[in-house]
Design a protein around this motif. Structure first.
Motif, PDB file in Angstrom:
ATOM      1  N   SER A  51       4.161  -4.734   1.159  1.00 25.39           N
ATOM      2  CA  SER A  51       3.539  -3.554   1.762  1.00 25.39           C
ATOM      3  C   SER A  51       4.277  -2.288   1.342  1.00 25.39           C
ATOM      4  O   SER A  51       3.667  -1.221   1.126  1.00 25.39           O
ATOM      5  N   GLN A  70      -2.313   3.339   9.023  1.00 29.53           N
ATOM      6  CA  GLN A  70      -1.794   1.972   9.127  1.00 29.53           C
ATOM      7  C   GLN A  70      -1.938   1.457  10.566  1.00 29.53           C
ATOM      8  O   GLN A  70      -1.669   2.172  11.527  1.00 29.53           O
ATOM      9  N   GLY A  88       2.699   5.642  10.906  1.00 27.43           N
ATOM     10  CA  GLY A  88       1.515   4.859  11.207  1.00 27.43           C
ATOM     11  C   GLY A  88       1.164   4.940  12.679  1.00 27.43           C
ATOM     12  O   GLY A  88       1.825   5.612  13.476  1.00 27.43           O
TER      13      GLY A  88
END
Length: 437
Positions: A51, A70, A88
């Motif tokens: 990731s 995210q 995120g």
């Protein structure tokens, strides 16, 4: 003090097996949990790094704002100068530690962090921090630990139970043999233990015990026969002495004192010789050879030959050579005397003696020119109180212990004695003894 009773073999074997299995399973379980935990954490680390690489490429192309979409699967923050430039959905808290591979707790959940430096599109640098959840790995490890915590004791108990049953079944014949042997008394030595016939160690133990019982039975029979024969042999001269003493007391006018004294002396000498022989056999049986010295057998043989010549017996010693044996001088001297006396009693005209060294053995031969020993009787002549018909006729005063003493003394000296035909007719006795160094 009463000795402390130890646990049975069955219990000790069960406990020992349980301890060994428990230690092995505990070590195996700990190793398995460690390997599983390492593998799962490695998977989480790989996910975080993958990731991280993906987001690094997107940030360098589109800027830090791309991380705002995210979801909760990852913790994502873009840091610059200790400030959060972007984050995120689930990372709106304080700045994450910029430490690669570090465990971090966020909202009560464990995360594994991965970091990388990124170049911003407008210029400048920032630090991207990505965290992957360890919840699944921790849950899997916990479940396996619980299962092993339950499984290991169950396996240990199961193995202990199997061991207890198997060892009990294996020892059952041994316990049966113990009861059977415990029930055998001195009067029932003919009894035997049951042999399982399985061919294993227990079966061989039963066969060994039966052979031992057989030897004990034969020894008891020999002992009883020996006592009976000794009693009979001792009773005969005692009865003779008592008979003549009673006759002298009842009829002194017809009793010659010199004749009575001669009978008492002869029978007393016979008793003395018998008792001496019995004591010698007992000594050999119980204590064996007490002294182990070098004995010049040629000197012993020549001395016995001279004694026989003094009694009027023709003795040939032409085959007597120098030889030294290792053993008890008194007992070896008795062997030579008994053999030459036996030959003199049965010889018609002469006795031939021979002595030589054959490799590591001393070989003594004693020949007579009598009628010899029948083949079927050659094994019996060395038994105690055995006198052949011709021997009884020609030597009524003998006890039948002379050759038995020879056999037992020679065997105690790790030698052998045998009887065969002499070259000139009659009997040949051959004694083989270890030569002295």
């Amino acid at each position: 003090m009463v000795p402390r009773r130890r646990a049975s073999i069955r219990a000790r074997a069960t406990i020992g097996a349980a301890v060994v299995i428990a230690v092995a399973l505990v070590i195996g379980a700990v190793a398995f949990v460690w390997v599983l935990r390492t593998s799962l954490v490695g998977g989480v680390q790989a996910t975080a790094e993958q990731s991280l690489d993906t987001l690094t490429t997107r940030i360098e192309a589109d800027g830090p704002s791309v991380v705002s979409d995210q979801d909760d699967d990852l913790l994502v923050q873009v840091l610059s100068g200790g400030r959060v430039l972007a984050h995120g959905d689930d990372a709106d808290g304080p700045p994450l530690p910029a430490a690669d591979g570090r465990r971090y707790r966020h909202d009560g959940e464990a995360w594994l962090l991965a970091t990388d430096d990124v170049d911003l599109p407008g210029g400048g640098e920032a630090t991207l921090v990505v965290g992957a959840s360890l919840a699944d790995a921790d849950a899997a490890t916990a479940e396996v630990s619980v299962l092993l915590t339950v499984a290991v004791p169950v396996a240990v108990l199961l193995m202990a139970g199997v061991t207890f049953v198997v060892v009990g079944r294996a020892l059952r014949p041994v316990d049966r043999m113990r009861r059977e042997v415990d029930a055998i008394a001195a009067t029932t030595l003919d009894a035997r233990v049951a042999e399982p016939g399985s061919g294993d160690e227990v079966d061989r133990l039963a066969a060994t015990m039966n052979r031992m019982l057989g030897r004990l039975e034969r020894s008891q029979q020999v002992q009883r026969r020996f006592v009976a024969d000794a009693s009979h042999e001792l009773r005969s001269p005692l009865a003779t002495i008592r008979q003549h003493a009673e006759l002298a007391r009842a009829h002194p006018e017809v009793t010659d004192t010199d004749e009575l004294a001669g009978i008492v002396l002869d029978e007393g000498a016979r008793l003395e010789d018998l008792v001496t022989s019995l004591l010698l056999l007992t000594r050999v049986d119980e204590r064996g050879v007490e002294r182990d010295t070098a004995v010049d057998l040629d000197d012993v043989v020549l001395a016995e030959a001279a004694r026989l010549r003094g009694l009027g017996v023709t003795v040939d010693v032409g085959a007597v050579g120098a030889a030294r044996a290792s053993g008890d001088p008194v007992l070896l001297g008795r062997v030579v005397r008994n053999l030459v006396d036996n030959a003199a009693r049965h010889a018609r005209s002469r006795v031939v003696l021979g002595l030589a060294v054959d490799v590591r053995e001393v070989v003594l031969t004693v020949d007579d020119d009598g009628t010899g020993v029948p083949v079927e009787q050659r094994g019996r002549v060395f038994e105690r109180f055995v006198r052949l018909d011709e021997g009884r006729a020609r030597d009524a005063g003998g006890s039948g212990l002379g050759l038995a003493i020879v056999h037992d003394v020679v065997r105690a000296h790790r030698g052998s004695v045998a009887v065969s035909d002499a070259p000139g007719g009659g009997a040949r006795f051959v004694v083989r003894l270890p030569a002295s160094d």
